[in-house]
Design a protein around this motif. Structure first.
Motif, PDB file in Angstrom:
ATOM      1  N   ASP A 115       9.257   2.346  -4.927  1.00  0.00           N
ATOM      2  CA  ASP A 115       8.377   2.218  -3.764  1.00  0.00           C
ATOM      3  C   ASP A 115       9.149   2.445  -2.469  1.00  0.00           C
ATOM      4  N   ALA A 116       8.422   2.880  -1.449  1.00  0.00           N
ATOM      5  CA  ALA A 116       9.065   3.192  -0.176  1.00  0.00           C
ATOM      6  C   ALA A 116       9.540   1.937   0.556  1.00  0.00           C
ATOM      7  N   ASP A 117       8.960   0.790   0.236  1.00  0.00           N
ATOM      8  CA  ASP A 117       9.248  -0.408   1.031  1.00  0.00           C
ATOM      9  C   ASP A 117      10.559  -1.101   0.642  1.00  0.00           C
ATOM     10  N   LEU A 118      11.279  -0.532  -0.350  1.00  0.00           N
ATOM     11  CA  LEU A 118      12.579  -1.062  -0.778  1.00  0.00           C
ATOM     12  C   LEU A 118      12.510  -2.495  -1.294  1.00  0.00           C
ATOM     13  N   THR A 132       1.801  -4.798   3.075  1.00  0.00           N
ATOM     14  CA  THR A 132       1.402  -4.334   1.748  1.00  0.00           C
ATOM     15  C   THR A 132       0.199  -3.400   1.832  1.00  0.00           C
ATOM     16  N   LYS A 133       0.227  -2.372   0.965  1.00  0.00           N
ATOM     17  CA  LYS A 133      -0.892  -1.431   0.916  1.00  0.00           C
ATOM     18  C   LYS A 133      -1.824  -1.805  -0.231  1.00  0.00           C
ATOM     19  N   TYR A 134      -1.568  -2.988  -0.802  1.00  0.00           N
ATOM     20  CA  TYR A 134      -2.402  -3.466  -1.894  1.00  0.00           C
ATOM     21  C   TYR A 134      -3.111  -4.760  -1.523  1.00  0.00           C
ATOM     22  N   PRO A 142       6.519   7.357  -3.521  1.00  0.00           N
ATOM     23  CA  PRO A 142       5.195   7.511  -2.915  1.00  0.00           C
ATOM     24  C   PRO A 142       5.131   6.749  -1.585  1.00  0.00           C
ATOM     25  N   CYS A 143       4.512   7.356  -0.589  1.00  0.00           N
ATOM     26  CA  CYS A 143       4.451   6.710   0.738  1.00  0.00           C
ATOM     27  C   CYS A 143       3.040   6.778   1.294  1.00  0.00           C
ATOM     28  N   TYR A 144       2.527   5.659   1.683  1.00  0.00           N
ATOM     29  CA  TYR A 144       1.228   5.635   2.350  1.00  0.00           C
ATOM     30  C   TYR A 144       1.357   4.778   3.601  1.00  0.00           C
ATOM     31  N   ASN A 145       1.212   5.394   4.740  1.00  0.00           N
ATOM     32  CA  ASN A 145       1.369   4.713   6.036  1.00  0.00           C
ATOM     33  C   ASN A 145       2.646   3.877   6.090  1.00  0.00           C
ATOM     34  N   GLU A 146       3.754   4.516   5.827  1.00  0.00           N
ATOM     35  CA  GLU A 146       5.035   3.801   5.752  1.00  0.00           C
ATOM     36  C   GLU A 146       5.962   4.160   6.911  1.00  0.00           C
ATOM     37  N   GLU A 147       5.409   4.507   8.068  1.00  0.00           N
ATOM     38  CA  GLU A 147       6.268   4.937   9.176  1.00  0.00           C
ATOM     39  C   GLU A 147       7.321   3.886   9.542  1.00  0.00           C
ATOM     40  N   ARG A 193      -5.277  14.121   0.797  1.00  0.00           N
ATOM     41  CA  ARG A 193      -5.891  12.895   1.309  1.00  0.00           C
ATOM     42  C   ARG A 193      -5.252  11.721   0.573  1.00  0.00           C
ATOM     43  N   ASN A 194      -5.727  10.529   0.817  1.00  0.00           N
ATOM     44  CA  ASN A 194      -5.192   9.372   0.115  1.00  0.00           C
ATOM     45  C   ASN A 194      -5.777   9.306  -1.303  1.00  0.00           C
ATOM     46  N   PHE A 195      -4.912   9.454  -2.298  1.00  0.00           N
ATOM     47  CA  PHE A 195      -5.365   9.426  -3.690  1.00  0.00           C
ATOM     48  C   PHE A 195      -5.018   8.113  -4.375  1.00  0.00           C
ATOM     49  N   GLY A 196      -4.236   7.288  -3.713  1.00  0.00           N
ATOM     50  CA  GLY A 196      -3.819   6.025  -4.334  1.00  0.00           C
ATOM     51  C   GLY A 196      -2.436   6.131  -4.931  1.00  0.00           C
ATOM     52  N   HIS A 197      -1.778   4.984  -4.983  1.00  0.00           N
ATOM     53  CA  HIS A 197      -0.398   4.876  -5.438  1.00  0.00           C
ATOM     54  C   HIS A 197      -0.130   5.613  -6.753  1.00  0.00           C
ATOM     55  N   GLN A 198      -0.964   5.332  -7.775  1.00  0.00           N
ATOM     56  CA  GLN A 198      -0.705   5.892  -9.097  1.00  0.00           C
ATOM     57  C   GLN A 198      -0.765   7.420  -9.108  1.00  0.00           C
TER      58      GLN A 198
HETATM   59  N1  UDP Z   1       1.142   3.604  -1.830  1.00  0.00           N
HETATM   60  C1  UDP Z   1       0.643   4.889  -1.937  1.00  0.00           C
HETATM   61  N2  UDP Z   1      -0.706   5.085  -1.828  1.00  0.00           N
HETATM   62  C2  UDP Z   1      -1.573   4.048  -1.645  1.00  0.00           C
HETATM   63  C3  UDP Z   1      -1.050   2.726  -1.588  1.00  0.00           C
HETATM   64  C4  UDP Z   1       0.310   2.541  -1.689  1.00  0.00           C
HETATM   65  O1  UDP Z   1       1.396   5.842  -2.111  1.00  0.00           O
HETATM   66  O2  UDP Z   1      -2.770   4.298  -1.558  1.00  0.00           O
HETATM   67  C5  UDP Z   1       2.602   3.394  -1.946  1.00  0.00           C
HETATM   68  C6  UDP Z   1       3.242   2.602  -0.825  1.00  0.00           C
HETATM   69  O3  UDP Z   1       3.579   3.431   0.249  1.00  0.00           O
HETATM   70  C7  UDP Z   1       4.461   1.999  -1.491  1.00  0.00           C
HETATM   71  C8  UDP Z   1       3.983   1.806  -2.918  1.00  0.00           C
HETATM   72  O4  UDP Z   1       2.841   2.629  -3.086  1.00  0.00           O
HETATM   73  O5  UDP Z   1       5.542   2.896  -1.506  1.00  0.00           O
HETATM   74  C9  UDP Z   1       3.644   0.355  -3.248  1.00  0.00           C
HETATM   75  O6  UDP Z   1       2.781  -0.188  -2.283  1.00  0.00           O
HETATM   76  P1  UDP Z   1       3.006  -1.628  -1.639  1.00  0.00           P
HETATM   77  O7  UDP Z   1       4.468  -1.860  -1.427  1.00  0.00           O
HETATM   78  O8  UDP Z   1       2.156  -1.747  -0.436  1.00  0.00           O
HETATM   79  O9  UDP Z   1       2.468  -2.569  -2.784  1.00  0.00           O
HETATM   80  P2  UDP Z   1       2.989  -4.068  -3.129  1.00  0.00           P
HETATM   81  O10 UDP Z   1       4.479  -3.970  -3.320  1.00  0.00           O
HETATM   82  O11 UDP Z   1       2.629  -4.904  -1.973  1.00  0.00           O
HETATM   83  O12 UDP Z   1       2.270  -4.411  -4.374  1.00  0.00           O
END
Ligand code: UDP
Ligand code: MG
Length: 321
Positions: A102-105, A212-214, A12-17, A78-83
């Motif tokens: 997660d996209a952030d590795l 972080t997107k959280y 899942p990716c949200y604003n991960e450019e 649209r943005n539905f959230g990570h889950q």
């Molecule tokens: N993500 C998403 N939608 C959202 C928020 C986050 O798809 O509304 C994705 C985000 O791109 C990442 C993953 O969920 O791949 C986890 O998010 P993040 O790394 O920001 O969370 P943290 O590791 O800080 O808890």
């Protein structure tokens, strides 16, 4: 079971450019290695889910898919959230097993190999569990600790220090489809699926780039959603409060009567106001508690979770055979 399996990796990716290209590169290497080792087939895929990003994420994903058949991508409206983004990917994924990451590795994709090994060893669900949280801030560690503790205290099964980095087998994914609730907290639902499961430990890294997107607001929302979808304990606490209220009230009543009949400190009207007030307060609380019990039942019904999931059968034929 020594044949190569078809694996899908969902991201899942949200604003991960800032991280998407690095992420794709690392996943490509990882998949290539696994293919070389003969543990996964050439049909294995990486599926990105763009969760309504407002930056260039989708553009980059389109380019990646253009260049490399290994990658596929889904864009949500649209943005539905990570889950929810994760679920969209899990639904779309084909193959014998699916890994979500997660996209952030931050999660060590190096252990995917071990996850696949465990799967081939007969496990349906393999949880990636962080060894320690050295790189996380004290604040993040503290909030996470409170959250896991609270979840366990309230009777909701979660795997400690496991985020959404896990492998699920085809039959576990099919079972997941039977959970139709809208307030989705996958970390709570997956343990409910059952089937043989195990954990693989890894060191959590820092985010490669981006942020972080959280933020706190989102974490709080996720926690509240997790607790209210998995535990009726908060509702039951009302009844508990009412019952302890009655006990306290009885003690106060003894004192009030004593003041009224054995001293001359009682102001006229004191007894007849104080006692009904305490009693009615507790009665109100009890009534809310009883309502809460019914609300809990209604909530369980509307969630319509599967009442059982079959793992295997022997000599049992369905009507169309
Ligand atoms: N993500 C998403 N939608 C959202 C928020 C986050 O798809 O509304 C994705 C985000 O791109 C990442 C993953 O969920 O791949 C986890 O998010 P993040 O790394 O920001 O969370 P943290 O590791 O800080 O808890
Ligand atoms: Mg992260």
């Amino acid at each position: 079971m020594n044949d190569a399996i078809q694996l899908s990796i969902v991201v899942p990716c949200y604003n991960e450019e800032a991280v998407i290209q690095e992420c794709a590169r690392e996943l490509r290497n990882c998949v290539a290695q696994l293919m070389q080792a003969g543990s996964i087939t050439k049909q294995s895929r990486v599926i990105f889910v763009n969760d309504g990003s407002s930056d260039r994420t989708w553009k980059l994903l389109e380019e990646l898919c253009e260049k490399d058949r290994l990658f596929s991508a889904i864009a949500l409206s649209r943005n539905f959230g990570h889950q929810s983004a994760l679920l969209a990917g899990l639904h779309a994924a084909s193959g014998d097993a699916v890994v979500s990451v997660d996209a952030d590795l931050q999660d060590d994709i190096g252990i995917i190999e071990e996850m696949v090994e465990r799967f081939r060893g007969g496990y349906d669900i393999v949880y990636g569990v962080r060894k320690e949280r050295k790189v996380d801030s004290v604040y993040k560690r503290f909030t996470a600790l409170i959250f896991y503790r609270l979840m366990n205290l309230l009777g909701a099964p979660t795997v400690y220090n496991h985020a959404d980095f896990r492998l699920m087998s085809r039959r576990a994914l099919d079972a997941l489809r039977d959970f139709r609730e809208v307030n989705l907290f996958l970390r709570g639902i997956v343990p409910l699926i059952g089937f043989p499961s195990t954990t693989v430990l890894y060191d959590r890294r820092e985010r490669v780039a981006g942020e972080t997107k959280y933020p706190f607001r989102r974490m709080l929302k996720l926690s509240i959603s997790a607790i209210t979808s998995f535990s009726n304990v908060p509702l039951r606490m009302i009844t508990l409060a009412a019952l302890s209220g009655f006990v306290i009230q009885a003690a106060v009543a003894v004192w009030v009567f004593w003041v009224r009949f054995f001293t001359d400190r009682a102001v006229p009207g004191w007894t007849s106001i104080l006692l009904p007030m305490l009693f009615i307060g507790c009665l109100n609380l009890l009534a809310i508690g009883i309502l809460g019990e019914y609300v809990a039942r209604v909530f369980d019904e509307v969630k319509a979770r599967p009442r059982y999931l079959v793992a295997e059968t022997r000599n049992l034929f369905t009507s169309d055979e």
